[in-house]
Design a protein around this motif. Structure first.
Motif, PDB file in Angstrom:
ATOM      1  N   THR A 105      -3.682  -2.833   3.984  1.00 16.07           N
ATOM      2  CA  THR A 105      -3.381  -3.838   2.970  1.00 16.07           C
ATOM      3  C   THR A 105      -2.865  -3.145   1.714  1.00 16.07           C
ATOM      4  N   ALA A 106      -1.930  -3.815   1.054  1.00 14.29           N
ATOM      5  CA  ALA A 106      -1.258  -3.235  -0.100  1.00 14.29           C
ATOM      6  C   ALA A 106      -1.498  -4.066  -1.337  1.00 14.29           C
ATOM      7  N   SER A 107      -1.556  -3.395  -2.464  1.00  9.51           N
ATOM      8  CA  SER A 107      -1.620  -4.073  -3.752  1.00  9.51           C
ATOM      9  C   SER A 107      -0.662  -3.351  -4.691  1.00  9.51           C
ATOM     10  N   GLY A 108      -0.234  -4.066  -5.718  1.00 11.95           N
ATOM     11  CA  GLY A 108       0.691  -3.465  -6.664  1.00 11.95           C
ATOM     12  C   GLY A 108       2.070  -4.072  -6.547  1.00 11.95           C
ATOM     13  N   ARG A 109       3.080  -3.212  -6.467  1.00 14.16           N
ATOM     14  CA  ARG A 109       4.459  -3.681  -6.410  1.00 14.16           C
ATOM     15  C   ARG A 109       4.727  -4.498  -5.168  1.00 14.16           C
ATOM     16  N   ALA A 110       5.807  -5.276  -5.175  1.00 20.63           N
ATOM     17  CA  ALA A 110       6.148  -6.177  -4.080  1.00 20.63           C
ATOM     18  C   ALA A 110       6.128  -5.462  -2.740  1.00 20.63           C
ATOM     19  N   PHE A 111       5.233  -5.899  -1.892  1.00 20.95           N
ATOM     20  CA  PHE A 111       5.053  -5.276  -0.586  1.00 20.95           C
ATOM     21  C   PHE A 111       6.330  -5.362   0.240  1.00 20.95           C
ATOM     22  N   SER A 112       7.019  -6.482   0.148  1.00 17.82           N
ATOM     23  CA  SER A 112       8.207  -6.677   0.984  1.00 17.82           C
ATOM     24  C   SER A 112       9.390  -5.828   0.535  1.00 17.82           C
ATOM     25  N   SER A 113       9.218  -5.082  -0.558  1.00 20.12           N
ATOM     26  CA  SER A 113      10.276  -4.176  -1.009  1.00 20.12           C
ATOM     27  C   SER A 113      10.256  -2.851  -0.259  1.00 20.12           C
ATOM     28  N   HIS A 114       9.269  -2.703   0.627  1.00 21.05           N
ATOM     29  CA  HIS A 114       9.075  -1.418   1.289  1.00 21.05           C
ATOM     30  C   HIS A 114       9.075  -1.560   2.799  1.00 21.05           C
ATOM     31  N   ALA A 115       9.835  -0.682   3.455  1.00 19.77           N
ATOM     32  CA  ALA A 115       9.564  -0.457   4.864  1.00 19.77           C
ATOM     33  C   ALA A 115       8.225   0.278   4.937  1.00 19.77           C
ATOM     34  N   MET A 116       7.532   0.121   6.057  1.00 20.28           N
ATOM     35  CA  MET A 116       6.195   0.706   6.198  1.00 20.28           C
ATOM     36  C   MET A 116       6.111   1.576   7.447  1.00 20.28           C
ATOM     37  N   GLY A 117       5.280   2.573   7.363  1.00 19.51           N
ATOM     38  CA  GLY A 117       5.106   3.454   8.513  1.00 19.51           C
ATOM     39  C   GLY A 117       3.645   3.790   8.741  1.00 19.51           C
ATOM     40  N   TRP A 118       3.361   4.202   9.962  1.00 17.83           N
ATOM     41  CA  TRP A 118       2.057   4.759  10.319  1.00 17.83           C
ATOM     42  C   TRP A 118       2.280   6.202  10.777  1.00 17.83           C
ATOM     43  N   PHE A 119       1.442   7.081  10.274  1.00 18.01           N
ATOM     44  CA  PHE A 119       1.435   8.482  10.679  1.00 18.01           C
ATOM     45  C   PHE A 119       0.021   8.840  11.116  1.00 18.01           C
ATOM     46  N   ARG A 120      -0.115   9.970  11.790  1.00 20.75           N
ATOM     47  CA  ARG A 120      -1.444  10.428  12.162  1.00 20.75           C
ATOM     48  C   ARG A 120      -1.518  11.948  12.056  1.00 20.75           C
ATOM     49  N   GLN A 121      -2.730  12.433  11.865  1.00 14.04           N
ATOM     50  CA  GLN A 121      -2.934  13.876  11.762  1.00 14.04           C
ATOM     51  C   GLN A 121      -4.220  14.244  12.474  1.00 14.04           C
ATOM     52  N   ALA A 122      -4.082  15.066  13.491  1.00 11.90           N
ATOM     53  CA  ALA A 122      -5.233  15.572  14.228  1.00 11.90           C
ATOM     54  C   ALA A 122      -5.673  16.901  13.611  1.00 11.90           C
ATOM     55  N   PRO A 123      -6.922  17.294  13.812  1.00 11.88           N
ATOM     56  CA  PRO A 123      -7.407  18.559  13.238  1.00 11.88           C
ATOM     57  C   PRO A 123      -6.545  19.732  13.659  1.00 11.88           C
ATOM     58  N   GLY A 124      -6.126  20.527  12.670  1.00  3.48           N
ATOM     59  CA  GLY A 124      -5.332  21.709  12.947  1.00  3.48           C
ATOM     60  C   GLY A 124      -3.879  21.449  13.259  1.00  3.48           C
TER      61      GLY A 124
END
Length: 125
Positions: free
Chosen positions: A23-42
């Motif tokens: 969930t986002a707060s602040g500037r207009a959410f629809s002004s941004h494309a969104m992504g998901w990233f992940r990071q495993a240990p090491g």
């Protein structure tokens, strides 16, 4: 400024499902494309999926294609990641991020201006 908060992580057995929310707060959410990233240990942070401002275009890493689905609800200022058929190698901290543009699905983490704190996903074998 955009503040992002992820939720929905947890421990699941291989083959199971989880749904992450951001969930986002602040500037207009629809002004941004969104992504998901992940990071495993090491390991380095890696691209998982992205979606344009209106959901018209999505992109997935080959490792999750056919198993994960990204979606967004601009009325709720939220982006979701539905993860099915989870594998132990999906174990990582998952981050959502807001692109500085609204029209692309870039895989480059340096093109994303805002990041959440991450949520842990652990898949047991």
């Amino acid at each position: 400024q955009v503040k992002l908060v992820e939720s929905g992580g947890g421990l699941v057995q291989a083959g199971g499902s989880l749904r992450l929310s951001c969930t986002a707060s602040g500037r207009a959410f629809s002004s941004h494309a969104m992504g998901w990233f992940r990071q495993a240990p090491g390991k380095e942070r890696e691209f998982v999926t992205a979606i344009t401002w209106n959901g018209g275009t999505t992109s997935y890493a080959d490792s999750v294609k056919g198993r994960f689905t990204i979606s967004r609800d601009n009325a709720k200022n939220a982006v979701y990641l539905q993860m099915n058929s989870l594998k132990p190698e999906d174990t990582a901290v998952y981050f959502c991020a807001a692109d500085r543009t609204d029209w692309r699905t870039t895989r480059d983490p340096y093109e994303y201006d805002y990041w959440g704190q991450g949520t842990q996903v652990t898949v047991s074998s």
